[in-house]
Design a protein around this motif. Structure first.
Motif, PDB file in Angstrom:
ATOM      1  N   GLU A  38      24.017  38.268  20.544  1.00  9.04           N
ATOM      2  CA  GLU A  38      23.738  38.608  21.933  1.00  9.04           C
ATOM      3  C   GLU A  38      22.230  38.539  22.164  1.00  9.04           C
ATOM      4  OE1 GLU A  38      26.489  41.839  23.616  1.00  9.04           O
ATOM      5  OE2 GLU A  38      26.375  42.276  21.469  1.00  9.04           O
ATOM      6  N   CYS A  39      21.833  37.941  23.286  1.00  7.68           N
ATOM      7  CA  CYS A  39      20.428  37.699  23.593  1.00  7.68           C
ATOM      8  C   CYS A  39      20.006  38.473  24.835  1.00  7.68           C
ATOM      9  CB  CYS A  39      20.217  36.196  23.821  1.00  7.68           C
ATOM     10  SG  CYS A  39      18.499  35.739  24.097  1.00  7.68           S
ATOM     11  N   PHE A  40      18.892  39.189  24.722  1.00  4.51           N
ATOM     12  CA  PHE A  40      18.342  39.974  25.822  1.00  4.51           C
ATOM     13  C   PHE A  40      16.899  39.543  26.068  1.00  4.51           C
ATOM     14  CE2 PHE A  40      21.744  42.312  23.921  1.00  4.51           C
ATOM     15  CZ  PHE A  40      22.377  42.938  24.980  1.00  4.51           C
ATOM     16  N   ILE A  41      16.515  39.520  27.334  1.00  7.51           N
ATOM     17  CA  ILE A  41      15.153  39.131  27.702  1.00  7.51           C
ATOM     18  C   ILE A  41      14.534  40.195  28.603  1.00  7.51           C
ATOM     19  CG2 ILE A  41      15.526  36.647  27.443  1.00  7.51           C
ATOM     20  CD1 ILE A  41      15.767  36.622  30.597  1.00  7.51           C
ATOM     21  N   PRO A  42      13.200  40.258  28.638  1.00  5.15           N
ATOM     22  CA  PRO A  42      12.538  41.285  29.452  1.00  5.15           C
ATOM     23  C   PRO A  42      12.643  41.038  30.953  1.00  5.15           C
ATOM     24  CG  PRO A  42      11.018  40.307  27.851  1.00  5.15           C
ATOM     25  CD  PRO A  42      12.260  39.484  27.845  1.00  5.15           C
ATOM     26  N   ARG A  43      12.744  42.154  31.681  1.00 10.22           N
ATOM     27  CA  ARG A  43      12.506  42.147  33.129  1.00 10.22           C
ATOM     28  C   ARG A  43      11.453  43.225  33.370  1.00 10.22           C
ATOM     29  NH1 ARG A  43      17.124  43.108  37.445  1.00 10.22           N
ATOM     30  NH2 ARG A  43      17.072  45.217  36.613  1.00 10.22           N
ATOM     31  N   MET A  51       9.892  48.280  31.685  1.00 15.69           N
ATOM     32  CA  MET A  51      10.541  47.017  31.357  1.00 15.69           C
ATOM     33  C   MET A  51      11.946  47.331  30.883  1.00 15.69           C
ATOM     34  SD  MET A  51       9.354  44.333  28.359  1.00 15.69           S
ATOM     35  CE  MET A  51       9.648  45.424  26.964  1.00 15.69           C
ATOM     36  N   ASP A  52      12.900  46.475  31.258  1.00 13.47           N
ATOM     37  CA  ASP A  52      14.252  46.543  30.730  1.00 13.47           C
ATOM     38  C   ASP A  52      14.525  45.250  29.987  1.00 13.47           C
ATOM     39  OD1 ASP A  52      15.134  49.069  31.807  1.00 13.47           O
ATOM     40  OD2 ASP A  52      15.249  48.108  33.769  1.00 13.47           O
ATOM     41  N   MET A  53      15.480  45.276  29.075  1.00 10.44           N
ATOM     42  CA  MET A  53      15.920  44.071  28.388  1.00 10.44           C
ATOM     43  C   MET A  53      17.322  43.753  28.897  1.00 10.44           C
ATOM     44  SD  MET A  53      13.661  42.896  26.317  1.00 10.44           S
ATOM     45  CE  MET A  53      12.198  43.363  25.391  1.00 10.44           C
ATOM     46  N   LEU A  54      17.456  42.630  29.588  1.00  8.61           N
ATOM     47  CA  LEU A  54      18.718  42.255  30.209  1.00  8.61           C
ATOM     48  C   LEU A  54      19.356  41.085  29.482  1.00  8.61           C
ATOM     49  CD1 LEU A  54      17.745  42.586  33.966  1.00  8.61           C
ATOM     50  CD2 LEU A  54      18.775  44.282  32.485  1.00  8.61           C
ATOM     51  N   LYS A  55      20.682  41.104  29.455  1.00  8.38           N
ATOM     52  CA  LYS A  55      21.448  40.135  28.671  1.00  8.38           C
ATOM     53  C   LYS A  55      21.515  38.775  29.363  1.00  8.38           C
ATOM     54  CE  LYS A  55      25.763  39.825  26.115  1.00  8.38           C
ATOM     55  NZ  LYS A  55      27.015  40.512  25.816  1.00  8.38           N
ATOM     56  N   LEU A  56      21.295  37.742  28.561  1.00  4.95           N
ATOM     57  CA  LEU A  56      21.520  36.367  29.003  1.00  4.95           C
ATOM     58  C   LEU A  56      22.945  35.987  28.626  1.00  4.95           C
ATOM     59  CD1 LEU A  56      18.412  34.233  27.882  1.00  4.95           C
ATOM     60  CD2 LEU A  56      19.069  34.830  30.204  1.00  4.95           C
ATOM     61  N   ASN A  71       4.049  34.085  36.643  1.00  3.91           N
ATOM     62  CA  ASN A  71       4.556  32.810  36.124  1.00  3.91           C
ATOM     63  C   ASN A  71       5.483  33.003  34.922  1.00  3.91           C
ATOM     64  OD1 ASN A  71       4.587  30.179  36.954  1.00  3.91           O
ATOM     65  ND2 ASN A  71       3.065  29.520  35.464  1.00  3.91           N
ATOM     66  N   ILE A  72       6.260  34.091  34.963  1.00  4.98           N
ATOM     67  CA  ILE A  72       7.230  34.409  33.909  1.00  4.98           C
ATOM     68  C   ILE A  72       8.621  34.360  34.525  1.00  4.98           C
ATOM     69  CG2 ILE A  72       8.064  36.220  32.344  1.00  4.98           C
ATOM     70  CD1 ILE A  72       5.204  37.305  32.256  1.00  4.98           C
ATOM     71  N   LEU A  73       9.553  33.725  33.839  1.00  2.99           N
ATOM     72  CA  LEU A  73      10.946  33.733  34.296  1.00  2.99           C
ATOM     73  C   LEU A  73      11.593  35.050  33.893  1.00  2.99           C
ATOM     74  CD1 LEU A  73      12.086  30.129  33.313  1.00  2.99           C
ATOM     75  CD2 LEU A  73      11.894  31.041  35.627  1.00  2.99           C
ATOM     76  N   GLN A  74      12.317  35.653  34.828  1.00  5.09           N
ATOM     77  CA  GLN A  74      13.056  36.873  34.519  1.00  5.09           C
ATOM     78  C   GLN A  74      14.165  37.058  35.535  1.00  5.09           C
ATOM     79  OE1 GLN A  74      10.140  40.068  34.667  1.00  5.09           O
ATOM     80  NE2 GLN A  74      10.654  40.540  36.769  1.00  5.09           N
ATOM     81  N   PRO A  75      15.179  37.889  35.185  1.00  5.17           N
ATOM     82  CA  PRO A  75      16.234  38.192  36.162  1.00  5.17           C
ATOM     83  C   PRO A  75      15.617  38.838  37.402  1.00  5.17           C
ATOM     84  CG  PRO A  75      16.895  38.875  33.966  1.00  5.17           C
ATOM     85  CD  PRO A  75      15.432  38.503  33.881  1.00  5.17           C
ATOM     86  N   SER A  76      16.151  38.528  38.555  1.00  2.00           N
ATOM     87  CA  SER A  76      15.607  39.068  39.805  1.00  2.00           C
ATOM     88  C   SER A  76      15.820  40.581  39.876  1.00  2.00           C
ATOM     89  CB  SER A  76      16.255  38.380  41.004  1.00  2.00           C
ATOM     90  OG  SER A  76      17.632  38.667  41.034  1.00  2.00           O
ATOM     91  N   ASP A  77      15.042  41.225  40.719  1.00  2.00           N
ATOM     92  CA  ASP A  77      15.118  42.686  40.865  1.00  2.00           C
ATOM     93  C   ASP A  77      16.479  43.150  41.352  1.00  2.00           C
ATOM     94  OD1 ASP A  77      12.516  42.946  40.030  1.00  2.00           O
ATOM     95  OD2 ASP A  77      11.684  43.043  42.056  1.00  2.00           O
TER      96      ASP A  77
END
Length: 162
Positions: A38-43, A51-56, A71-77
């Motif tokens: 399972e992969c999580f990325i920062p928001r 910061m939260d780590m949300l699942k891709l 200029n960072i990709l992240q899940p929208s608010d």
């Protein structure tokens, strides 16, 4: 990275989406999914150190993310569908970026304390603090980096020829 024992044994992994001046993480992300992890990325929340780590859902899911003013990709608010790692059982491993590191595990970030604050939240959970690995270029390894009282040391720093 792919052959690292901590990576091999981890099931829930958080990793940053690299900026041009950082170690590129795209191939690691692809491998996380290839291995069924399972992969999580920062928001990052602007104007805070939260910061939260949300699942891709897949490596291709990255193309659906929003580009921030940094200029960072992240899940929208307003993305409330994705699992937040701490709400779903924590993390086994976090790959961390940084501007500079010393061999004692001190890390110089970009100044907001996002990762330090996140790790403090992890420590308070039953699952505890995940193992942390900083990904660095050899040129980022210094004799010492400035540290503050609330800075959390990384467990390990991986760089070329380390």
């Amino acid at each position: 990275v792919i052959g690292h024992p901590k990576y091999q044994e981890s099931r829930r992994i958080a990793i940053f989406l690299s900026m041009p001046d950082e170690i590129q993480t795209e191939e690691i992300i692809k491998d996380i999914f290839k291995q069924g992890k399972e992969c999580f990325i920062p928001r990052y929340k602007p104007h805070s150190n939260h910061m939260d780590m949300l699942k891709l859902s897949s490596a291709e899911d990255i193309s659906s993310l929003t580009l921030t003013s940094w200029n960072i990709l992240q899940p929208s608010d307003d993305d409330s569908v994705r699992e937040e790692a701490l709400a779903g059982g924590g993390l086994d491993l976090i790959f961390m970026p940084g501007l500079g590191f010393d061999k004692k595990g001190n890390r110089l970030g970009r100044g907001k304390g996002y990762y330090d604050t996140y790790l403090e939240r992890c420590i308070k959970l039953p699952s505890g603090k995940p193992y942390t690995i900083a990904l660095a270029f050899r040129e980022q390894i210094c004799d010492s980096v400035p540290v503050a009282e609330n800075d959390v040391q990384v467990d390990e720093i991986l760089y070329e020829d380390c």
